[in-house]
Design an enzyme around this catalytic site. Structure first.
Site, PDB file in Angstrom:
ATOM      1  N   THR A   7       0.844  -1.190   0.000  1.00  0.00           N
ATOM      2  CA  THR A   7       0.000   0.000   0.000  1.00  0.00           C
ATOM      3  C   THR A   7       0.884   1.246   0.000  1.00  0.00           C
ATOM      4  OG1 THR A   7      -0.057   0.089   2.400  1.00  0.00           O
ATOM      5  CG2 THR A   7      -1.833  -1.145   1.327  1.00  0.00           C
ATOM      6  N   GLU A  86       6.204   2.741  -9.011  1.00  0.00           N
ATOM      7  CA  GLU A  86       4.803   3.085  -9.313  1.00  0.00           C
ATOM      8  C   GLU A  86       4.306   2.340 -10.553  1.00  0.00           C
ATOM      9  OE1 GLU A  86       3.235   4.732  -7.137  1.00  0.00           O
ATOM     10  OE2 GLU A  86       4.590   6.159  -6.175  1.00  0.00           O
ATOM     11  N   HIS A 190     -11.266  -2.313   8.460  1.00  0.00           N
ATOM     12  CA  HIS A 190     -11.642  -0.906   8.486  1.00  0.00           C
ATOM     13  C   HIS A 190     -12.080  -0.382   7.123  1.00  0.00           C
ATOM     14  CE1 HIS A 190      -9.554  -0.720  12.512  1.00  0.00           C
ATOM     15  NE2 HIS A 190     -10.736  -0.188  12.726  1.00  0.00           N
TER      16      HIS A 190
HETATM   17 ZN   LIG Z   1      -7.489  -1.412  10.636  1.00  0.00          ZN
END
Ligand SMILES: [Zn+2]
Length: 204
Positions: A7, A86, A190
């Site tokens: 990420t 990238e 999340h």
């Molecule tokens: Zn989390």
């Protein structure tokens, strides 16, 4: 052909810069490439968030990476490794060119990038690399949520402080160029919780 994904904020650029340094410290020549639509770094350089940097060749979506590497070979002689930062911004054709460099030119290629976009959907180039790379390595970081120890898997786009799940896949510019848009590494728990919330709200 290596694909090292992670990420945002997972130190991919730092990892790349350290690897380039390892080659160059032994006198080995490398080619370092970056798609030019990444505006975070100054042109001609890959910079990590801790301030280290290395020179690179900026390529556009129309450029041939094969041609670029051949030109560099003419200049430098033999090339020990091709690095790409990238790499999620490459076109499908350019991603296949990386595989061709590894197979037909017999030069190791190490590509760094994101696996999925802010919606959790694979980038086209990342899809090619996940399907065809010899080695797939994850560079890990933890979820942005305070106190959460889970592994981050998503790059959540946050606009005006709110997570969004619709929009263009590639929206170039980091916090530097647009203060209203930022990205946060999030764990699945999340990310999914925010996605359900946004669907309830009906805003996205
Ligand atoms: Zn989390």
């Amino acid at each position: 052909m290596y694909f090292r994904y992670g990420t945002m904020n997972s130190s991919k650029s730092m990892n790349l810069i350290a690897s380039v340094h390892n080659y160059e410290s032994k006198g080995d020549k490398v080619v370092v490439i970056k798609p030019s639509l990444d505006t975070r770094s100054a042109n001609g350089f890959i910079e990590s968030r801790v301030g280290t940097k290395t020179e690179c060749i900026d390529i556009s979506l129309k450029d041939s990476i094969l041609t670029c590497v051949k030109t560099e070979m003419d200049k430098k002689g033999s090339i020990s490794c091709v690095f790409v930062d990238e790499c999620q911004f490459l076109t499908q054709e350019q991603a296949f060119e990386l595989i061709s460099i590894a197979d037909t030119m017999r030069i190791p290629v190490i590509a760094y990038g994101l696996r999925t976009d802010f919606r959790g959907i694979l980038f086209v180039a990342s899809n090619v690399l996940l399907s065809h790379a010899d080695k797939i390595e994850e560079i890990k970081t933890v979820c942005h949520v305070k106190g959460c120890k889970r592994k981050a898997m998503y790059n959540q786009r946050v606009v005006n402080g709110k997570p969004v799940f619709k929009g263009d896949s590639i929206l170039v510019g980091d916090t530097i160029s647009n203060t209203n848009i930022r990205y946060e590494p999030k764990c699945r728990f999340h990310f999914m919780a925010d996605m359900i919330d946004s669907q309830k709200g009906g805003n996205n």
